[in-house]
Design an enzyme around this catalytic site. Structure first.
Site, PDB file in Angstrom:
ATOM      1  N   LYS A   1      47.935  32.659  87.919  1.00 24.93           N
ATOM      2  CA  LYS A   1      48.934  33.670  87.561  1.00 24.93           C
ATOM      3  C   LYS A   1      48.477  34.503  86.346  1.00 24.93           C
ATOM      4  O   LYS A   1      47.512  34.138  85.654  1.00 24.93           O
ATOM      5  CB  LYS A   1      50.264  32.968  87.287  1.00 24.93           C
ATOM      6  CG  LYS A   1      50.851  32.278  88.530  1.00 24.93           C
ATOM      7  CD  LYS A   1      52.237  31.691  88.236  1.00 24.93           C
ATOM      8  CE  LYS A   1      52.830  31.021  89.467  1.00 24.93           C
ATOM      9  NZ  LYS A   1      54.212  30.513  89.210  1.00 24.93           N
TER      10      LYS A   1
ATOM     11  N   TYR B   1      57.361  35.956  97.349  1.00 25.33           N
ATOM     12  CA  TYR B   1      58.389  35.023  96.864  1.00 25.33           C
ATOM     13  C   TYR B   1      59.738  35.241  97.564  1.00 25.33           C
ATOM     14  O   TYR B   1      60.773  34.876  97.011  1.00 25.33           O
ATOM     15  CB  TYR B   1      58.542  35.159  95.353  1.00 25.33           C
ATOM     16  CG  TYR B   1      57.504  34.385  94.561  1.00 25.33           C
ATOM     17  CD1 TYR B   1      57.384  33.001  94.675  1.00 25.33           C
ATOM     18  CD2 TYR B   1      56.650  35.038  93.673  1.00 25.33           C
ATOM     19  CE1 TYR B   1      56.439  32.287  93.943  1.00 25.33           C
ATOM     20  CE2 TYR B   1      55.695  34.327  92.936  1.00 25.33           C
ATOM     21  CZ  TYR B   1      55.604  32.946  93.082  1.00 25.33           C
ATOM     22  OH  TYR B   1      54.675  32.241  92.353  1.00 25.33           O
TER      23      TYR B   1
ATOM     24  N   PHE C   1      66.268  33.391  88.926  1.00 26.20           N
ATOM     25  CA  PHE C   1      65.031  33.739  88.212  1.00 26.20           C
ATOM     26  C   PHE C   1      64.147  34.717  88.981  1.00 26.20           C
ATOM     27  O   PHE C   1      63.049  35.060  88.531  1.00 26.20           O
ATOM     28  CB  PHE C   1      64.238  32.469  87.870  1.00 26.20           C
ATOM     29  CG  PHE C   1      63.882  31.604  89.072  1.00 26.20           C
ATOM     30  CD1 PHE C   1      62.803  31.905  89.873  1.00 26.20           C
ATOM     31  CD2 PHE C   1      64.661  30.486  89.381  1.00 26.20           C
ATOM     32  CE1 PHE C   1      62.473  31.123  90.966  1.00 26.20           C
ATOM     33  CE2 PHE C   1      64.336  29.687  90.474  1.00 26.20           C
ATOM     34  CZ  PHE C   1      63.238  30.008  91.274  1.00 26.20           C
TER      35      PHE C   1
ATOM     36  N   ARG D   1      48.594  20.356  94.498  1.00 29.04           N
ATOM     37  CA  ARG D   1      49.878  20.175  93.791  1.00 29.04           C
ATOM     38  C   ARG D   1      49.734  19.118  92.692  1.00 29.04           C
ATOM     39  O   ARG D   1      50.320  19.254  91.627  1.00 29.04           O
ATOM     40  CB  ARG D   1      50.985  19.775  94.775  1.00 29.04           C
ATOM     41  CG  ARG D   1      51.289  20.785  95.872  1.00 29.04           C
ATOM     42  CD  ARG D   1      52.073  21.967  95.431  1.00 29.04           C
ATOM     43  NE  ARG D   1      53.349  21.633  94.838  1.00 29.04           N
ATOM     44  CZ  ARG D   1      54.241  22.548  94.453  1.00 29.04           C
ATOM     45  NH1 ARG D   1      53.991  23.847  94.618  1.00 29.04           N
ATOM     46  NH2 ARG D   1      55.366  22.190  93.898  1.00 29.04           N
TER      47      ARG D   1
ATOM     48  N   THR E   1      56.355  21.921  87.885  1.00 29.00           N
ATOM     49  CA  THR E   1      56.667  23.343  87.685  1.00 29.00           C
ATOM     50  C   THR E   1      56.862  23.673  86.210  1.00 29.00           C
ATOM     51  O   THR E   1      56.393  24.703  85.730  1.00 29.00           O
ATOM     52  CB  THR E   1      57.956  23.694  88.478  1.00 29.00           C
ATOM     53  OG1 THR E   1      57.794  23.248  89.831  1.00 29.00           O
ATOM     54  CG2 THR E   1      58.219  25.192  88.464  1.00 29.00           C
TER      55      THR E   1
ATOM     56  N   ARG F   1      48.873  22.721  84.566  1.00 35.17           N
ATOM     57  CA  ARG F   1      50.023  23.285  83.851  1.00 35.17           C
ATOM     58  C   ARG F   1      50.199  22.658  82.467  1.00 35.17           C
ATOM     59  O   ARG F   1      50.536  23.353  81.509  1.00 35.17           O
ATOM     60  CB  ARG F   1      51.286  23.156  84.707  1.00 35.17           C
ATOM     61  CG  ARG F   1      51.329  24.231  85.809  1.00 35.17           C
ATOM     62  CD  ARG F   1      52.397  23.958  86.828  1.00 35.17           C
ATOM     63  NE  ARG F   1      52.670  25.114  87.677  1.00 35.17           N
ATOM     64  CZ  ARG F   1      53.350  25.051  88.814  1.00 35.17           C
ATOM     65  NH1 ARG F   1      53.821  23.884  89.250  1.00 35.17           N
ATOM     66  NH2 ARG F   1      53.570  26.142  89.519  1.00 35.17           N
TER      67      ARG F   1
ATOM     68  N   ASN G   1      53.686  29.729  84.188  1.00 35.61           N
ATOM     69  CA  ASN G   1      53.186  28.362  84.407  1.00 35.61           C
ATOM     70  C   ASN G   1      51.822  28.286  85.100  1.00 35.61           C
ATOM     71  O   ASN G   1      51.520  27.329  85.801  1.00 35.61           O
ATOM     72  CB  ASN G   1      54.254  27.509  85.109  1.00 35.61           C
ATOM     73  CG  ASN G   1      54.575  27.996  86.497  1.00 35.61           C
ATOM     74  OD1 ASN G   1      54.026  28.992  86.954  1.00 35.61           O
ATOM     75  ND2 ASN G   1      55.461  27.294  87.189  1.00 35.61           N
TER      76      ASN G   1
ATOM     77  N   HIS H   1      50.082  28.871  91.082  1.00 39.72           N
ATOM     78  CA  HIS H   1      50.918  28.643  92.269  1.00 39.72           C
ATOM     79  C   HIS H   1      50.104  27.821  93.259  1.00 39.72           C
ATOM     80  O   HIS H   1      48.883  27.986  93.346  1.00 39.72           O
ATOM     81  CB  HIS H   1      51.292  29.983  92.928  1.00 39.72           C
ATOM     82  CG  HIS H   1      51.856  29.798  94.307  1.00 39.72           C
ATOM     83  ND1 HIS H   1      53.187  29.533  94.523  1.00 39.72           N
ATOM     84  CD2 HIS H   1      51.249  29.778  95.530  1.00 39.72           C
ATOM     85  CE1 HIS H   1      53.380  29.365  95.830  1.00 39.72           C
ATOM     86  NE2 HIS H   1      52.224  29.514  96.460  1.00 39.72           N
TER      87      HIS H   1
ATOM     88  N   GLU I   1      51.348  31.729 103.671  1.00 43.06           N
ATOM     89  CA  GLU I   1      50.864  32.309 102.408  1.00 43.06           C
ATOM     90  C   GLU I   1      49.400  32.744 102.508  1.00 43.06           C
ATOM     91  O   GLU I   1      49.020  33.779 101.961  1.00 43.06           O
ATOM     92  CB  GLU I   1      51.054  31.304 101.267  1.00 43.06           C
ATOM     93  CG  GLU I   1      52.525  31.091 100.932  1.00 43.06           C
ATOM     94  CD  GLU I   1      52.760  30.081  99.817  1.00 43.06           C
ATOM     95  OE1 GLU I   1      53.927  29.879  99.460  1.00 43.06           O
ATOM     96  OE2 GLU I   1      51.785  29.504  99.302  1.00 43.06           O
TER      97      GLU I   1
HETATM   98  N1  UDP Z   1      60.555  29.461  88.352  1.00 42.89           N
HETATM   99  C1  UDP Z   1      61.169  29.952  87.213  1.00 42.89           C
HETATM  100  N2  UDP Z   1      62.322  29.330  86.779  1.00 42.89           N
HETATM  101  C2  UDP Z   1      62.844  28.254  87.406  1.00 42.89           C
HETATM  102  C3  UDP Z   1      62.199  27.753  88.558  1.00 42.89           C
HETATM  103  C4  UDP Z   1      61.053  28.378  89.013  1.00 42.89           C
HETATM  104  O1  UDP Z   1      60.695  30.922  86.633  1.00 42.89           O
HETATM  105  O2  UDP Z   1      63.872  27.745  86.958  1.00 42.89           O
HETATM  106  C5  UDP Z   1      59.328  30.129  88.830  1.00 42.89           C
HETATM  107  C6  UDP Z   1      58.086  29.355  88.422  1.00 42.89           C
HETATM  108  O3  UDP Z   1      57.083  30.293  88.055  1.00 42.89           O
HETATM  109  C7  UDP Z   1      57.689  28.653  89.713  1.00 42.89           C
HETATM  110  C8  UDP Z   1      58.148  29.648  90.774  1.00 42.89           C
HETATM  111  O4  UDP Z   1      59.338  30.209  90.244  1.00 42.89           O
HETATM  112  O5  UDP Z   1      56.313  28.365  89.737  1.00 42.89           O
HETATM  113  C9  UDP Z   1      58.426  29.061  92.124  1.00 42.89           C
HETATM  114  O6  UDP Z   1      59.308  27.971  92.000  1.00 42.89           O
HETATM  115  P1  UDP Z   1      59.069  26.595  92.778  1.00 42.89           P
HETATM  116  O7  UDP Z   1      60.298  25.778  92.604  1.00 42.89           O
HETATM  117  O8  UDP Z   1      58.603  26.910  94.155  1.00 42.89           O
HETATM  118  O9  UDP Z   1      57.911  25.890  91.900  1.00 42.89           O
HETATM  119  P2  UDP Z   1      56.372  25.606  92.187  1.00 42.89           P
HETATM  120  O10 UDP Z   1      56.227  25.327  93.659  1.00 42.89           O
HETATM  121  O11 UDP Z   1      55.595  26.817  91.753  1.00 42.89           O
HETATM  122  O12 UDP Z   1      56.040  24.405  91.324  1.00 42.89           O
END
Ligand code: UDP
Length: 141
Positions: free
Chosen positions: A11, A51, A59, A87, A93, A104, A114, A117, A128
Site C-alpha cells: 500500500k 474494495y 471506513f 495472510r 489488520t 504489519r 497498514n 493487502h 482480485e
Molecule cells: N480498514 C480500516 N478500518 C477498519 C477496518 C479495515 O481502515 O476498521 C481497512 C484496512 O486498511 C484493511 C482494509 O480496510 O486492510 C480491508 O479490511 P479487511 O477487514 O478486509 O482487512 P484485511 O483483509 O486487509 O486484513
C-alpha cells in the site's frame, strides 16, 4: 497442500517508506514467488472497484482516499498454500494486534495505513488477480 496464487498489494504507506524490497524478501524467503508485478497509482474508480465489498462500511471513503494517495505495488504471489501463508506473513489488520515479526507489525502505523493487502480466500484471490492482471500477464513460476 496445493500450489495457489494470491493477490498482494504493497500500500502507499509502505511504498513511501521504501520497503518494497524488504517485503518482497519476506515473500521469497517463505516460499512465495512473484508471478506478476506492477507499480500503479490507482484511480478512484480502480480503488472503489477493488474494495467494492466494503462500500457500505464506515471506513470506505477513508480507505479509498488512502489507497489513491500514492503509488502501490501490486503482485501475484504463487506457492504452496499461498493465500494463508501470505495472510500469516502480513499479520492482523490492526498492526497493534499483529504478531511480532509480521509485515504489519514491522512496517505499518495504523489500521488504515497498514502496509499490505492480501486476498483472504481462493474465490477472492481469483477475482482480485483478474481485476489487476487480466489475460496473460501472470506467469507460472
Ligand atoms: N480498514 C480500516 N478500518 C477498519 C477496518 C479495515 O481502515 O476498521 C481497512 C484496512 O486498511 C484493511 C482494509 O480496510 O486492510 C480491508 O479490511 P479487511 O477487514 O478486509 O482487512 P484485511 O483483509 O486487509 O486484513
Amino acid at each position: 497442500m496445493a500450489v495457489e496464487r494470491t493477490l498482494s498489494i504493497i500500500k502507499p504507506d509502505a511504498v513511501a517508506k521504501n520497503v518494497i524490497g524488504k517485503i518482497y524478501s519476506r515473500f521469497e524467503s517463505n516460499g512465495l514467488k512473484i508471478a506478476a508485478a506492477k507499480m500503479k497509482h490507482l484511480s478512484r474508480a480502480d480503488a472503489e472497484g477493488f474494495y467494492a465489498v466494503h462500500r457500505e462500511r464506515p471506513f470506505f471513503k477513508d480507505l479509498v482516499d488512502f489507497m489513491i494517495s500514492g503509488p502501490v505495488m501490486i503482485q501475484v504471489l504463487e506457492g504452496e498454500n499461498a493465500i494463508t501463508k501470505n495472510r500469516e506473513l502480513m499479520g492482523a489488520t490492526d498492526p497493534k494486534k499483529a504478531e511480532k515479526g509480521t509485515i504489519r507489525a514491522d512496517f505499518a502505523e495504523s489500521i488504515d495505513a497498514n502496509a499490505v493487502h492480501g486476498s483472504d480466500a481462493p474465490e477472492t484471490a481469483k477475482v482480485e488477480i483478474g481485476y489487476f492482471f487480466p489475460g496473460m500477464e501472470v506467469y507460472n513460476r
